[in-house]
Structure formats: structure tokens, C-alpha cells
Design a protein around this motif. Structure first.
Motif, PDB file in Angstrom:
ATOM      1  N   ASP A   1       0.234   0.210   8.447  1.00 22.37           N
ATOM      2  CA  ASP A   1      -0.381  -0.888   7.025  1.00 22.37           C
ATOM      3  C   ASP A   1       0.933  -1.649   6.911  1.00 22.37           C
ATOM      4  O   ASP A   1       0.196  -2.619   5.340  1.00 22.37           O
ATOM      5  N   SER A   2       1.905  -0.825   6.310  1.00 18.59           N
ATOM      6  CA  SER A   2       2.926  -1.467   5.152  1.00 18.59           C
ATOM      7  C   SER A   2       3.942  -1.038   5.846  1.00 18.59           C
ATOM      8  O   SER A   2       4.140   0.599   6.761  1.00 18.59           O
TER       9      SER A   2
ATOM     10  N   SER B   1       5.701 -10.254   7.911  1.00 16.71           N
ATOM     11  CA  SER B   1       4.766  -9.889   6.694  1.00 16.71           C
ATOM     12  C   SER B   1       3.442 -10.739   6.822  1.00 16.71           C
ATOM     13  O   SER B   1       2.287 -10.595   6.212  1.00 16.71           O
TER      14      SER B   1
ATOM     15  N   TYR C   1       1.902  -7.187   8.104  1.00 20.95           N
ATOM     16  CA  TYR C   1       1.859  -5.787   7.734  1.00 20.95           C
ATOM     17  C   TYR C   1       2.232  -6.356   6.327  1.00 20.95           C
ATOM     18  O   TYR C   1       3.024  -7.230   5.951  1.00 20.95           O
ATOM     19  N   LYS C   2       1.627  -5.311   4.733  1.00 21.51           N
ATOM     20  CA  LYS C   2       1.646  -5.829   3.631  1.00 21.51           C
ATOM     21  C   LYS C   2       4.028  -5.223   3.649  1.00 21.51           C
ATOM     22  O   LYS C   2       4.005  -3.899   4.077  1.00 21.51           O
TER      23      LYS C   2
ATOM     24  N   PHE D   1       7.725  -4.519   1.411  1.00 19.92           N
ATOM     25  CA  PHE D   1       8.114  -3.530   0.375  1.00 19.92           C
ATOM     26  C   PHE D   1       9.312  -3.519   0.258  1.00 19.92           C
ATOM     27  O   PHE D   1      10.854  -2.901   1.152  1.00 19.92           O
TER      28      PHE D   1
ATOM     29  N   ILE E   1       5.594  -7.742  -1.962  1.00 27.84           N
ATOM     30  CA  ILE E   1       4.103  -7.712  -2.679  1.00 27.84           C
ATOM     31  C   ILE E   1       5.064  -6.897  -3.939  1.00 27.84           C
ATOM     32  O   ILE E   1       4.496  -7.105  -4.876  1.00 27.84           O
ATOM     33  N   ASP E   2       5.497  -6.038  -3.684  1.00 26.50           N
ATOM     34  CA  ASP E   2       6.012  -5.007  -4.807  1.00 26.50           C
ATOM     35  C   ASP E   2       7.909  -4.035  -4.680  1.00 26.50           C
ATOM     36  O   ASP E   2       8.006  -4.527  -3.281  1.00 26.50           O
TER      37      ASP E   2
ATOM     38  N   ASN F   1      -0.136   0.656  -4.862  1.00 21.08           N
ATOM     39  CA  ASN F   1      -0.495  -0.288  -4.064  1.00 21.08           C
ATOM     40  C   ASN F   1      -1.448   0.201  -2.563  1.00 21.08           C
ATOM     41  O   ASN F   1      -1.632  -0.892  -2.112  1.00 21.08           O
TER      42      ASN F   1
ATOM     43  N   LEU G   1      -1.506   1.831  -0.356  1.00 23.64           N
ATOM     44  CA  LEU G   1      -1.287   2.170   0.775  1.00 23.64           C
ATOM     45  C   LEU G   1      -1.800   3.895   1.870  1.00 23.64           C
ATOM     46  O   LEU G   1      -1.261   4.780   1.676  1.00 23.64           O
TER      47      LEU G   1
END
Length: 205
Positions: free
Chosen positions: A2-3, A100, A103-104, A106, A130-131, A153, A155
Motif C-alpha cells: 500500500d505504500s 503516487s 501508493y502512499k 514517504f 504524504i509524510d 500513517n 500503513l
């Protein structure tokens, strides 16, 4: 998955020339330091936290002077980065834009506070992330900062993308898969995925 959590130096860009200029400009104010820093010096310590970089580059310097130099160098470095940026690896922005959407994204880097912000400031890439986190803000190790990003977050299936053995160990500490950026500054023997160029991320994921 997911990220994606990214390292910065050697993974998304090379800021060596700008950092070198900043450090050697500051070194002129330090008579106790008799040498200039080379590009090879900096590339040899990329990925380490600031105190360890100081010990590696200035082992004979007294602790008080070394601490003062490092504190000032972080400020000067951030200023130079914010105004001059670094060299983005080929197709970085295009790849971040594509990733992006799925997925998220960072950043977790072993840099000082303000460095990632300076990266964002010059290259205008903040919109894709995102962060972010670093030891300059938290005082934590890279592995702990990765965990912090995961928890903060919420995740569930992240991967970490980096280019050094330290990055591999940090991903392992956080219990997530490691994607080795082979084009970067380090040599890594074990990994879950390997990319030869940044855009391999789009092909693999």
C-alpha cells in the motif's frame, strides 16, 4: 503493498556537489581543520547520521569544535540546498507522479532537520509525499523512524527503497521488504527487490 518509503541521498537524488560547496565554504572559518572535504569523502559517509559523519571525516578534531562545526554545517547546507538543489536521478518526478496515484509515498532519511524541507523547496516535489521523518527531528535511528512513519500513517504493507547496507538493516529492523537502488552510493548483498534505474519501480510495482 500500500505504500513506499524512500531514502533520499543516492535513491532520489545526488546532492553531493551542493553539500560539498557548503561545507568547504564553512571550513574556511575553522583554522583547526587543515583540509578540504572531497566528493569521495562525502559519498563515503552518505546514509550515516550527522554525528557519525563528523567522527568519520574529522576524527582528530576535539569534540566541542566538531560539534560546533556540524551544527553550523547543517544550517549552511540546508540554505545551499534550498537555493541550489541537487541532481535528481533520471525520471524521478515522472516516476513519483505515477507511483503516487497508486501508493502512499514517504521519505525517511538519516539527515538533519530542514534537509528534506530544502529538497522539497527547490525541486517542488512535496506534493507527491504524504509524510517524512529524520533523526534531526526525532533523535531516532532510521529503522525506528521507518516504524514511526508506519504507525503514524497506519500503513499495512509498505516497502523501503534505499541504496546502502544501512538502509537494508533499517528495513529489516522495521520488518518490511527492502528495495535496493543499485544505481546509488552503496553496495548491498541482500534485498527483496533490486532496481537498476528509478523507473524500474513502475515496471516492478
Amino acid at each position: 503493498m500500500d505504500s513506499m518509503i524512500f531514502d533520499l541521498d543516492g535513491t532520489l537524488w545526488d546532492s553531493t556537489d551542493t553539500v560539498l560547496l557548503a561545507w568547504n565554504r564553512l571550513l574556511k572559518d575553522y583554522t583547526k581543520i587543515k583540509r578540504e572535504i572531497t566528493k569521495e569523502d562525502l559519498q563515503g559517509v552518505m546514509g550515516l547520521q550527522v554525528p557519525e559523519i563528523g567522527k568519520r571525516l574529522f576524527p582528530d578534531l576535539d569534540e566541542a569544535t566538531r560539534k560546533r562545526f556540524l551544527e553550523e554545517s547543517c544550517i549552511v547546507e540546508n540554505t545551499f540546498i534550498g537555493k541550489q538543489g541537487g541532481i535528481l536521478f533520471e525520471q524521478v518526478e515522472e516516476v513519483l507522479k505515477i507511483l503516487s496515484q497508486k501508493y502512499k509515498l514517504f521519505i525517511v532519511s538519516n539527515c538533519q532537520d530542514g534537509y528534506i524541507e530544502a529538497f522539497y523547496q527547490y525541486h517542488q516535489l512535496e506534493k507527491y509525499f504524504i509524510d517524512y521523518e529524520n533523526p534531526g527531528r526525532t533523535g531516532l535511528s532510521k529503522g525506528e523512524n521507518i516504524q514511526l512513519i508506519i504507525e503514524r500513517n497506519k500503513l499495512s504493507q509498505p516497502v523501503y527503497v534505499g541504496d546502502t547496507e544501512g538502509d537494508r538493516k533499517a528495513a529489516k529492523y522495521a520488518g518490511i521488504p527492502f528495495v535496493y537502488a543499485k544505481y546509488g552510493f552503496g553496495q548491498v548483498s541482500e534485498y527483496d527487490y533490486v532496481i537498476e534505474t528509478v523507473d524500474d519501480l513502475v515496471r516492478i510495482f
